[in-house]
Design a protein around this motif. Structure first.
Motif, short mmCIF file in Angstrom:
data_model
loop_
_atom_site.label_atom_id
_atom_site.label_comp_id
_atom_site.label_asym_id
_atom_site.label_seq_id
_atom_site.Cartn_x
_atom_site.Cartn_y
_atom_site.Cartn_z
N THR A 17 0.86 -1.23 -0.12
CA THR A 17 -0.07 -0.08 0.00
C THR A 17 0.82 1.25 0.20
O THR A 17 2.05 1.37 0.35
CB THR A 17 -0.93 -0.02 1.31
OG1 THR A 17 0.03 0.09 2.42
CG2 THR A 17 -1.93 -1.22 1.35
N ASP A 18 0.25 2.34 -0.55
CA ASP A 18 0.82 3.53 -0.25
C ASP A 18 0.78 4.23 1.10
O ASP A 18 -0.09 3.77 1.81
CB ASP A 18 0.35 4.66 -1.35
CG ASP A 18 0.50 4.18 -2.68
OD1 ASP A 18 1.42 3.63 -3.10
OD2 ASP A 18 -0.49 4.76 -3.54
N VAL A 19 1.87 4.76 1.57
CA VAL A 19 2.10 5.53 2.95
C VAL A 19 2.19 7.07 2.68
O VAL A 19 2.95 7.39 2.08
CB VAL A 19 3.22 4.79 3.73
CG1 VAL A 19 3.18 5.26 5.00
CG2 VAL A 19 3.02 3.14 4.16
N LEU A 20 1.24 7.69 3.25
CA LEU A 20 1.25 8.98 3.27
C LEU A 20 1.95 9.63 4.47
O LEU A 20 1.72 9.20 5.65
CB LEU A 20 0.06 9.80 3.11
CG LEU A 20 -0.80 9.19 1.84
CD1 LEU A 20 -2.13 9.92 1.86
CD2 LEU A 20 -0.13 9.50 0.54
N VAL A 21 2.71 10.44 4.33
CA VAL A 21 3.50 11.25 5.29
C VAL A 21 3.07 12.52 5.64
O VAL A 21 2.93 13.42 4.67
CB VAL A 21 4.97 11.08 5.30
CG1 VAL A 21 5.64 11.96 6.53
CG2 VAL A 21 5.57 9.87 5.23
N VAL A 22 2.37 12.86 6.75
CA VAL A 22 2.03 14.41 7.07
C VAL A 22 3.16 15.06 7.92
O VAL A 22 3.47 14.64 9.05
CB VAL A 22 0.67 14.31 7.78
CG1 VAL A 22 0.24 15.73 7.88
CG2 VAL A 22 -0.17 13.61 6.94
N THR A 23 3.43 16.36 7.32
CA THR A 23 4.49 16.74 7.96
C THR A 23 3.94 18.49 8.26
O THR A 23 2.81 18.74 7.75
CB THR A 23 5.79 17.27 7.26
OG1 THR A 23 5.62 17.82 5.86
CG2 THR A 23 6.56 15.99 7.08
N MET A 24 4.33 19.24 9.44
CA MET A 24 3.72 20.37 9.69
C MET A 24 4.84 21.39 9.88
O MET A 24 5.88 21.27 10.21
CB MET A 24 3.01 20.16 11.10
CG MET A 24 2.32 20.86 11.39
SD MET A 24 2.22 22.51 12.61
CE MET A 24 3.73 22.24 13.54
N ASP A 25 4.20 22.64 9.20
CA ASP A 25 5.26 23.89 9.51
C ASP A 25 4.34 24.97 9.63
O ASP A 25 3.12 24.93 9.10
CB ASP A 25 6.22 24.07 8.37
CG ASP A 25 7.31 24.85 8.56
OD1 ASP A 25 7.15 25.55 9.54
OD2 ASP A 25 8.15 24.96 7.94
N ARG A 26 4.65 25.95 10.28
CA ARG A 26 3.89 27.03 10.54
C ARG A 26 4.33 28.38 9.99
O ARG A 26 5.60 28.48 10.34
CB ARG A 26 3.61 27.40 11.95
CG ARG A 26 2.62 28.53 12.32
CD ARG A 26 2.26 28.61 13.58
NE ARG A 26 1.53 29.85 14.00
CZ ARG A 26 1.50 31.10 13.64
NH1 ARG A 26 2.57 31.60 12.88
NH2 ARG A 26 0.56 31.76 13.88
N SER A 27 3.63 29.12 9.06
CA SER A 27 3.98 30.50 8.73
C SER A 27 2.89 31.34 8.47
O SER A 27 1.70 31.10 8.44
CB SER A 27 4.76 30.24 7.54
OG SER A 27 5.13 31.36 6.93
N ASN A 28 3.15 32.71 8.52
CA ASN A 28 2.10 33.49 8.48
C ASN A 28 2.05 33.90 7.03
O ASN A 28 1.22 34.77 6.48
CB ASN A 28 2.37 34.78 9.20
CG ASN A 28 2.34 34.70 10.86
OD1 ASN A 28 1.45 33.71 11.10
ND2 ASN A 28 2.91 35.28 11.55
N THR A 29 2.80 33.60 5.98
CA THR A 29 2.81 33.81 4.68
C THR A 29 2.53 32.40 3.80
O THR A 29 2.91 31.43 4.23
CB THR A 29 4.06 34.15 4.19
OG1 THR A 29 5.06 33.14 4.35
CG2 THR A 29 4.85 35.33 5.11
N PRO A 30 1.78 32.55 2.71
CA PRO A 30 1.51 31.43 1.77
C PRO A 30 2.71 30.80 1.41
O PRO A 30 2.40 29.58 0.91
CB PRO A 30 0.49 31.94 0.84
CG PRO A 30 0.92 33.48 0.76
CD PRO A 30 1.38 33.92 2.18
N THR A 31 3.90 31.25 1.51
CA THR A 31 5.10 30.43 0.62
C THR A 31 6.17 29.76 1.64
O THR A 31 6.88 29.48 1.20
CB THR A 31 5.85 31.44 -0.13
OG1 THR A 31 6.55 32.67 0.59
CG2 THR A 31 4.99 32.13 -1.27
N GLY A 32 5.61 30.11 2.99
CA GLY A 32 6.48 29.37 3.80
C GLY A 32 7.18 30.47 4.80
O GLY A 32 7.27 31.72 4.49
N PRO A 33 8.00 30.04 5.55
CA PRO A 33 8.68 30.91 6.61
C PRO A 33 10.08 31.65 5.72
O PRO A 33 10.38 31.13 4.70
CB PRO A 33 9.28 29.85 7.56
CG PRO A 33 8.65 28.60 7.52
CD PRO A 33 7.87 28.31 6.06
#
Length: 50
Positions: A17-33
């Motif tokens: 089966t395919d395994v999905l990995v969920v990662t998290m990051d927070r930023s106040n901009t739509p393009t990332g930190p």
């Protein structure tokens, strides 16, 4: 040894089966930190925002 056991369990649980990995990051901009060299869509073009 612990990593080998962990990988053995994961191989049995998710065999074929395919395994999905969920990662998290927070930023106040739509393009990332600001420390990211490229905007997020360039880093992972197949990622989705949720």
């Amino acid at each position: 040894m612990v990593l080998d056991r962990y990988n053995t369990i994961l191989d049995e649980l998710f065999a074929g089966t395919d395994v999905l990995v969920v990662t998290m990051d927070r930023s106040n901009t739509p393009t990332g930190p600001p420390g990211y060299a490229k905007p997020r869509p360039t880093l992972r073009p197949d990622s989705i925002r949720w």
